[in-house]
Design an enzyme around this catalytic site. Structure first.
Site: not given
Ligand code: PGA
Length: 242
Positions: A11-13, A91, A93, A165, A171, A203, A224-225
């Site tokens: 997930n590159w956001k 998600h 966010e 999640e 994050g 994370s 994500g990150g």
């Molecule tokens: P993260 O994000 O790996 O940066 O914690 C995961 C996500 O939001 O899908």
């Protein structure tokens, strides 16, 4: 269930901030995962999708109408037309920054399944909900409302994936323990259709991807990150397969 491949999704956001960089990361991931046993899915910002070929692609959002006066939105049919296979829905966010409700999430899930997209449906409790002992209540509500009447679309084995999640793990560098993840995944399995894959996200890094797949009962990861670093992401995929 045992025959289904594990899925590891990036997930590159809202990253990276140029086409050039997006292509660079994608090509390095593509190179790094050659011959991988898991299904590796990359979910970039929608604008980069036409540039990226050679791995299954997911979108990070979708709207629940077919077409019309919905400025700024993208329909499931438009995604399908670009060759998109998956879409992340619900998600945290999007729930937090864009006020997405369980009802809207449900509409997006139903419309996407009807259109033949596969879903990565995100659920998870906040720090406060966990501290108040409401985790299961929250997960149950999100699943019941999010998947309401979704069974009527005759779910194919891999069309619905649930990503657990925990909000406090996204994050923050504070990943959920394998034990606690297992408890949540076991609970989710009692509520969701039997044939689904359940992913862990929050994370995930190469040093802590740990035993999620081996010991928590997860069928994959949502990263994500760490997925913006092709070397790190490839390491997670390779280690998860050992
Ligand atoms: P993260 O994000 O790996 O940066 O914690 C995961 C996500 O939001 O899908």
């Amino acid at each position: 269930m045992s025959k289904m491949k594990n899925i590891i999704a990036a997930n590159w956001k809202m990253n990276p901030d140029s086409q050039k960089e997006a292509e660079k990361i994608f090509n390095a991931i593509k190179q790094g995962v050659k011959g991988a046993k898991s299904e590796v899915v990359v979910c970039p910002p929608v604008i980069y999708i036409p540039l990226l070929k050679g791995l299954p692609i997911g979108a990070q959002n979708v709207y629940f109408e077919d077409k019309g006066a919905f400025t700024g939105e993208v329909s499931p049919a438009m995604l399908k037309d670009l060759g998109v296979e998956y879409v992340i829905i619900g998600h945290f966010e999007r729930r937090k920054h864009f006020g997405e409700t369980d009802e809207q999430i449900n509409k997006k899930i139903r419309k996407s399944l009807e259109s033949g997209l596969k879903i990565i449906f995100c659920i998870g409790e906040t720090t406060e909900e966990r501290a108040e002992g409401k985790k299961n209540e929250v997960l149950e509500r999100q699943i019941k409302l999010g998947l309401k009447e979704a069974e009527s679309y005759k779910l194919k084995a891999e069309s619905l994936n649930v990503a657990y999640e925990p909000v406090w793990a996204i994050g923050t560098g504070n990943n959920c323990s394998v034990e606690e993840t297992k408890e949540s995944i076991d609970f989710i399995r009692t509520l969701a259709p039997k044939s689904i894959r359940i992913l862990y996200g929050g994370s995930v890094k190469s040093e802590n991807f740990g035993d999620y797949i081996k010991k928590s009962g997860a069928n994959g990861l949502l990263v994500g990150g760490a997925s913006l670093d092709a070397v790190e992401f490839t390491k997670i995929i390779r280690s998860a397969e050992q």
